[in-house]
Design a protein around this motif. Structure first.
Motif, PDB file in Angstrom:
ATOM      1  N   ASP A 163       0.812  -1.227   0.000  1.00 21.32           N
ATOM      2  CA  ASP A 163       0.000   0.000   0.000  1.00 21.32           C
ATOM      3  C   ASP A 163       0.845   1.277   0.000  1.00 21.32           C
ATOM      4  O   ASP A 163       0.655   2.166  -0.818  1.00 21.32           O
ATOM      5  CB  ASP A 163      -0.943   0.006   1.217  1.00 21.32           C
ATOM      6  N   ARG A 200       1.771   4.284  -2.912  1.00 20.33           N
ATOM      7  CA  ARG A 200       1.599   5.738  -2.762  1.00 20.33           C
ATOM      8  C   ARG A 200       2.878   6.472  -3.134  1.00 20.33           C
ATOM      9  O   ARG A 200       2.848   7.510  -3.798  1.00 20.33           O
ATOM     10  CB  ARG A 200       1.197   6.070  -1.336  1.00 20.33           C
ATOM     11  N   ASN A 229      -6.760   3.184   0.776  1.00 24.38           N
ATOM     12  CA  ASN A 229      -5.411   3.421   0.246  1.00 24.38           C
ATOM     13  C   ASN A 229      -5.494   4.035  -1.155  1.00 24.38           C
ATOM     14  O   ASN A 229      -4.686   4.885  -1.514  1.00 24.38           O
ATOM     15  CB  ASN A 229      -4.582   2.139   0.222  1.00 24.38           C
TER      16      ASN A 229
END
Ligand SMILES: Nc1ncnc2c1ncn2[C@@H]1O[C@H](COP(=O)(O)OP(=O)(O)OP(=O)(O)O)[C@@H](O)[C@H]1O
Length: 986
Positions: free
Chosen positions: A546, A550, A600
């Protein structure tokens, strides 16, 4: 059995004064390798007791005995030396002695935090940096069990949750019915779970807290992972392996109170099969998985306490029935953030500059609730503030971490290490990525070598990667490495993937193409890389990619790539790619992945600076995919975090676009506080949330608050008034229409306005029951020259407003004879209409229905209204715009057959709803009644019908529309027996 200190004291007491002097002198010399001498000043006036204490403090119990034996040997005090040795060996196996040893081992191990930044191998004392964290006790979301309900009741109404100190996790609470055996602490990456565990252990080892616990065994998942695949062993053997001081203990039995701490469930590589074979004996060999699951379920050592920590995405590996208490580490609140920076940065002036900078940026300030971000940011800002003209300061997660990487590589460069050609960032990145892909956070020398990193050099990278401990596995003794923090591994992994793609046109996320194929597909678009990363992260069960995702998406922005200059041979993204990946992520959100994955993906949109993020979240939540009750506190925090850090303006917060629930409101209070207008009307709120809202009024910039249509009652209004009366409350408009307020609530509002008269300009109290005295009180306040109140609405006050549900909006209607078809006869002061054989004598009127047996009411309605009718025979209940045609047999003049009208058809024992000729059949409720209630919420665009029997409403149908002009209630009354009567609702 005597303690070590007692044994030493007894030995010293048997020494003559002159020998004691020699003993002291020897202590000031280097007696034994690895043990420091004690400064002369410390022993100058020391008596026997002082000497004993100083030795135990300096060397620990075991070390103190070793030193004493050595000195006594040198002094030829063999008798004393033998006695001490024997007594010590005897005592060493007692529980107290083992506990002492475990405590001194843990005190040393958990007393420091590795930060690896300013100086090489920099360990900081935990107490020097530890700042209290905000930890709450709360439910996991979803179905609540009995235990959770108990906790919900104990929540403070102000915040809807109970704050708890990490040290008190296992301490009984006054309202607690059962003892807590197994606790699960959740928290997002870097929020301070491990540090909380560390503080708990350290305080216990120092004898400060939780002294009722006899033994604490910290077994972080990342550490026990290395035992996977090894041959079966018993629990006691496992403890011997990780805590050599436990070797004298052969079984734990039931006698002592033991706590096992399993930190970082998200890092576990165990299958955790809770249906595995039952194990009850701690001396019986079993697989690692069996040992852990049986400990958690309580089959093995039922009286042991268990504490597990996890990132939220991985928590569901443990069935909820095995967890007795959920807590969540929420990170730092605003005061704690400041405290942290003040503690962390020794230069007070610099600390306050950094605090001011953080406060000046909303997104930075919000992100600083995560301690690891505070640490990285403090390191980066300390450096940037130090450099004159440092230019733009970082504002996003990726930017801040990239600055941190640059800072570390600069340090390496300064030490004369090649960072460019030999590209250490890439090598470390490769290591980070390969280990992360496999879910490994701890790795070995050979892993480093595989990526071209020599172990000798490892100390050079100590700001990023560090050697952390040595003993590993039962069969091998190996040096073990990890990154300073998992989030740094995640960032480096993203940098590696990104650079490999840009510089070598290779996508490390997919199976390697052959070089031939790669050549054929030269210059794959960046979009392929980003899509494959999204897909791969979504497939992960425990969310281990996750944060990596990002960072990778953050890197796709050109603004962030400029920070990597020198490592990049070209830039790798265009605004078109960004739009495409944003659309791709939104498509994935609509496919409704798990809430964790979805949040997320919201974070990812935020990292990509997408401006439709807030709308996307609203669409997702209002589609009913997720109810407030199903969202865990941890996920709520994440959602609030995304909203607050989004680039979009949060001027108007409309709770209905997210949830219609009290739980939802309490969790989203930080967003309410950040807004100027909060629309909380018709959201099923009660007095329970008013205290929190009252507090929010004082600490926010809210100008308009709409609470209409919620059953707040007088108590709720009083709690709200507590905030309203504070001069810090700057509210200009307050809407409390239909909130069940009586004279008592009006008195509270009047008193609040007297204390704080200068802000509120509009107060809507319509559809309540203020009574004459309540109205008088408020009008009197309005007359006060200091009071700024301009608009006061107390219209439609009636007793029935105190009912809950739509009935509180009861309105009076009358039929309009000018609209009635000639066969309809009106009576009872135009409140009843029935069909007749004979045409009625009446004038030609342009508004009269010529061809259908229909009639309208006089009142054009907007706002919220409720009415009830008694039906018999064939009849329809409708609302229509005034412009419905009155002539002709076509649909234009028939109620429900056109786009101007909506109706419910009641035909003996069946119901159907019609609008614009579209018909929906409605099942008849079991308790069929001839009375039908109609509720119009004109602003919200809903029209609902209910079957009414003895004051109970059974829902029949709701139309959803956008009303653009007032609507008029109307009826069709058909042949033979049709009758409609407007009822009195009280
Ligand atoms: N209470 C605290 N006081 C001071 N610093 C803290 C505190 N909690 C965390 N930190 C800082 O944040 C860093 C990360 O914290 P920690 O390792 O506890 O996070 P975590 O929740 O276990 O994260 P992850 O899920 O990624 O393992 C620590 O190394 C420390 O620098």
């Amino acid at each position: 059995m005597s303690s070590v200190a007692e044994l030493l004291l007894a030995t010293l007491e048997d020494l003559l004064e002159v020998d004691l002097k020699t003993f002291k002198w020897r202590l000031t010399q280097d007696v034994l390798e690895g043990f420091p001498h004690i400064p002369v000043s410390q022993l100058e006036n020391a008596d026997r007791l002082d000497i004993t204490n100083t030795m135990v403090e300096t060397y620990g119990p075991e070390g103190a005995v070793k030193i004493s034996l050595e000195i006594l040997r040198k002094m030829n005090q063999n008798q004393l030396s033998d006695r001490l040795k024997n007594q010590y060996n005897e005592g060493e196996t007692t529980e107290a002695a083992v506990q002492d040893k475990l405590k001194s081992y843990l005190k040393k191990k958990y007393g420091c935090i590795y930060e690896g930044t300013s100086k090489e191998g920099d360990f900081i004392y935990l107490d020097q940096i530890y700042t209290e964290l905000h930890v709450i006790e709360g439910a996991w979301g979803g179905v609540r069990d009995e235990h959770e309900v108990i906790h919900l009741e104990s929540r403070t109404p102000a915040t809807g949750e109970t704050t708890i100190e990490a040290n008190n996790i296992f301490k009984p609470r006054p309202d607690q019915k059962k003892p807590i055996r197994t606790g699960l602490t959740l928290g997002i990456a870097g929020v301070g779970k491990t540090v909380s565990v560390q503080k708990f252990i350290h305080d216990w080892a120092e004898g400060k807290e939780n002294q009722d616990i006899d033994f604490i065994f910290p077994l972080p998942f990342c550490k026990i992972n290395s035992n996977i695949g090894e041959k079966d062993c018993s629990l006691i053997e496992l403890l011997h392996q990780f805590f050599t001081v436990m070797v004298p203990v052969k079984t734990l039995g039931e006698g002592s109170k033991v706590l096992f701490i399993f930190d970082g469930l998200d890092e576990s590589r165990l299958p955790l099969n809770f249906n595995s074979k039952v194990l009850t004996d701690d001396t019986k060999p079993a697989s690692l998985d069996q040992l852990i699951t049986n400990l958690i379920t309580g089959e093995l050592l039922p009286s042991a306490l268990i504490w597990i920590t996890s990132r939220p995405a991985a928590a569901n590996q443990i069935p909820r029935q095995h967890i007795h208490q959920w807590t969540e580490v929420q990170g730092f609140n605003d005061q704690q953030k400041e405290k942290y920076f003040t503690k962390k940065i020794s230069d007070k002036n610099l600390a306050s500059r950094i605090i001011n900078h953080v406060k000046s940026s909303r997104s930075l300030h919000i992100m600083c609730h995560i301690p690891v971000f505070c640490w990285i940011l403090a390191t980066v800002l300390e450096k940037l503030f130090d450099e004159a003209g440092s230019g733009d300061l970082p504002k996003t997660l990726t930017e801040t971490y990239l600055h941190f990487l640059i800072f570390q590589t600069d340090r390496m460069r300064a030490k004369g290490n090649s960072v460019g050609s030999d590209n250490i960032v890439l090598k470390l990145g490769e290591l980070a990525f390969h280990q992360l892909e496999k879910g490994y956070l701890i790795f070995y020398e050979e892993d480093l070598t595989e990526c071209g990193i020599g172990v000798r050099k490892a100390s050079v990278y100590s700001g990023l990667c560090t050697e952390i401990f040595k003993v590993e596995g039962r069969t091998s003794q190996k040096t073990v490495f990890s990154f300073v923090h998992l989030s740094i591994q995640e960032c480096l992994a993203a940098v590696y993937v990104f650079l490999t793609f840009i510089n070598c046109n290779k996508n490390p996320l997919v199976q390697q193409n052959s070089s031939f194929l790669r050549k054929l597909r030269k210059h794959q678009p960046m979009m392929n890389l980003l899509k494959s990363a999204v897909d791969k992260a979504l497939k992960s069960k425990n969310g281990h990619l996750d944060l990596f995702l990002r960072f990778l998406l953050g890197l796709s922005l050109e603004s962030n790539q400029t920070l990597l200059q020198g490592l990049l041979t070209q830039t790798g993204s265009s605004s078109q790619t960004n739009e495409e990946i944003v659309e791709y992520i939104k498509m994935k959100i609509r496919k409704n992945p798990s809430p964790e994955r979805c949040i997320n993906l919201f974070h990812c949109l935020s990292e990509l600076n997408d401006h439709s993020l807030v709308k996307e979240i609203q669409t997702y939540l209002s589609s009913g995919s997720l109810s407030a009750a199903k969202l865990s506190p941890a996920l709520f925090s994440a959602l609030v975090f995304v909203l607050l850090t989004s680039e979009e303006e949060l001027d108007v917060f409309d709770l209905k676009k997210y949830f219609r629930s009290e739980e939802g409101l309490l969790r989203m209070l930080p967003v309410v506080k950040a807004s100027r207008t909060a629309l909380l009307n018709q959201c099923n709120l009660s007095k329970r949330c008013c205290k929190a809202l009252g507090t929010a009024l004082i600490s926010s910039h809210l100008k308009e608050l709409d609470l209409s249509g919620n059953d707040l009652q007088d108590l709720g209004v009083k709690l709200l008034s507590a905030g309203l009366q504070s001069p810090q409350c700057k509210l200009v408009t307050l809407k409390l229409s239909g909130c069940q307020v009586t004279e008592e609530g009006c008195a509270a509002l009047a008193s609040a306005l007297r204390s704080n008269p200068s802000h509120l300009r509009e107060l809507d109290l319509s559809y309540n029951d203020p009574g004459d005295s309540g109205v008088e009180l408020l009008y009197a306040i309005r007359e006060d020259p200091h009071c700024k109140l301009e608009k006061l609405n107390v219209d439609h006050g009636r007793r029935c407003r105190l009912k809950s549900g739509p009935q509180k909006y009861a309105c009076d209607l009358t039929l309009d004879p000018n609209t009635a078809h000639r066969t309809l006869s009106l009576s009872e002061e135009n409140r009843k209409v029935e069909w007749t054989w004979r045409e009625q004598p009446c004038s030609d009127h342009p508004e009269r229905f010529e061809d259908y047996e229909q009639v309208l009411c006089r009142e054009g309605l907007t706002g919220c209204c409720y009415w009830e009718v008694e039906l018999s025979g064939r009849a329809c209940i409708a609302v229509t715009y005034i412009g419905i045609s009155r002539r002709g047999k076509g649909p234009d003049s028939r109620l429900g057959a056109n786009d101007k009208s909506w109706n419910l058809n009641s035909f003996y024992d069946s119901y159907s709803a019609r609008h614009n000729y579209k018909r929906t059949d409605i099942p008849v409720p079991t308790s069929r009644s001839n009375r039908v209630g109609v509720y119009l919420d004109w602003p919200a665009g809903t029209l609902s019908f209910y079957s009414v029997s003895s004051d109970t409403l059974t829902h029949l149908h709701t139309f959803h529309s956008t009303f653009t002009e007032p609507v008029y209630p109307g009826f069709y009354v058909g042949g033979d027996t049709g009758t409609v009567t407007l009822c009195q609702v009280e």
